[in-house]
Design a protein around this motif. Sequence first.
Motif, PDB file in Angstrom:
ATOM      1  N   CYS A 168       0.831  -1.214   0.000  1.00 28.34           N
ATOM      2  CA  CYS A 168       0.000   0.000   0.000  1.00 28.34           C
ATOM      3  C   CYS A 168       0.863   1.260   0.000  1.00 28.34           C
ATOM      4  CB  CYS A 168      -0.944   0.005   1.202  1.00 28.34           C
ATOM      5  SG  CYS A 168      -2.072   1.432   1.170  1.00 28.34           S
TER       6      CYS A 168
ATOM      7  N   GLY B 244      -1.006   4.229  -0.192  1.00 34.74           N
ATOM      8  CA  GLY B 244      -2.194   5.079  -0.190  1.00 34.74           C
ATOM      9  C   GLY B 244      -2.017   6.411   0.505  1.00 34.74           C
ATOM     10  N   CYS B 245      -0.960   6.555   1.281  1.00 33.35           N
ATOM     11  CA  CYS B 245      -0.633   7.852   1.869  1.00 33.35           C
ATOM     12  C   CYS B 245       0.872   7.880   2.116  1.00 33.35           C
ATOM     13  CB  CYS B 245      -1.422   8.105   3.161  1.00 33.35           C
ATOM     14  SG  CYS B 245      -0.773   7.213   4.604  1.00 33.35           S
TER      15      CYS B 245
ATOM     16  N   LYS C 192      -2.151   1.502   9.422  1.00 37.94           N
ATOM     17  CA  LYS C 192      -1.314   0.298   9.311  1.00 37.94           C
ATOM     18  C   LYS C 192       0.194   0.572   9.209  1.00 37.94           C
ATOM     19  CE  LYS C 192      -5.118  -2.268   8.795  1.00 37.94           C
ATOM     20  NZ  LYS C 192      -6.112  -2.080   9.845  1.00 37.94           N
ATOM     21  N   HIS C 193       0.570   1.830   9.166  1.00 33.75           N
ATOM     22  CA  HIS C 193       2.003   2.147   9.206  1.00 33.75           C
ATOM     23  C   HIS C 193       2.304   2.993  10.437  1.00 33.75           C
ATOM     24  CE1 HIS C 193       2.572   0.964   4.868  1.00 33.75           C
ATOM     25  NE2 HIS C 193       3.755   0.629   5.361  1.00 33.75           N
TER      26      HIS C 193
ATOM     27  N   ALA D 241      -7.343   7.922   5.005  1.00 32.44           N
ATOM     28  CA  ALA D 241      -6.652   7.243   3.896  1.00 32.44           C
ATOM     29  C   ALA D 241      -6.583   5.742   4.150  1.00 32.44           C
ATOM     30  CB  ALA D 241      -5.245   7.809   3.729  1.00 32.44           C
ATOM     31  N   CYS D 242      -6.316   5.360   5.387  1.00 30.79           N
ATOM     32  CA  CYS D 242      -6.076   3.957   5.719  1.00 30.79           C
ATOM     33  C   CYS D 242      -7.347   3.171   6.017  1.00 30.79           C
ATOM     34  CB  CYS D 242      -5.137   3.904   6.930  1.00 30.79           C
ATOM     35  SG  CYS D 242      -4.154   2.399   6.957  1.00 30.79           S
TER      36      CYS D 242
ATOM     37  N   TRP E   4      -8.773  -0.362   4.621  1.00 33.15           N
ATOM     38  CA  TRP E   4      -8.271  -1.661   5.094  1.00 33.15           C
ATOM     39  C   TRP E   4      -9.092  -2.164   6.285  1.00 33.15           C
ATOM     40  CZ3 TRP E   4      -5.563  -3.894   1.658  1.00 33.15           C
ATOM     41  CH2 TRP E   4      -4.651  -3.194   0.867  1.00 33.15           C
TER      42      TRP E   4
END
Length: 212
Positions: free
Chosen positions: A29, A31-32, A99-100, A122-123, A126
């Motif tokens: 990902c 995504g951001c 998730k990060h 953004a996340c 998921w």
Amino acid sequence: MAAPEPNDATPFLPQRSSLKALREASAGCRGCHLWRPATQTVFGEGRKSSRLMLVGEQPGDREDRMGKPFVGPASRELDRGLEAAGIRREDVYLTNVVKHFKFEERGRRRIHQTPKRFEVDACKPWLDEELKVVRPEALVLLGATAAKALLGSSFRVTQHRGELLDSDLAPIVTATVHPSSILRQPDEPTRVEEREALARDLRVVAEALAAA
Ligand code: SF4
């Protein structure tokens, strides 16, 4: 002029929604912007058949290095709370809204930074997929970031912790503090009180699940 940073994980979702496919896709990902300084994506962990899902804020330093959720110092507090409530960790699906690992570097230390709303947004695809696949009977939101992400920005964990909430997210929904808040208490008596309070909130869920 540089292209604007993306801010949506949706293009990275797999065609097929299974935990395995989601986990594998989330590893790539972008995504951001949070993937750049982090070591890896830390996806949720647990069985699809889990009746209970716990959602925290984001992986911490240890989780980022190990690629697993809830393995750092706060996880020991969570484990104590689960044990006191009679919940086995292996029966729980554990994940985070982001998730990060978001952090700032101070010397050699990586200091946790609270994700901003746009990063949570953004996340969130998921987490939405995890909820669709696992369809937990009970959902516990750990801390303000998780609670606001799923219950709205006006939700106050301090006012409503341990209450069974009316929500479409799952038959049983509640919010409590993030276990890391116990570690931030100034002295041992306060930590003990906070541990007991977390166990109380988790016991509410265990009892509701037992009665379901
Ligand atoms: S924080 Fe979420 S949306 Fe951003 S890159 Fe990581 S997995 Fe993708």
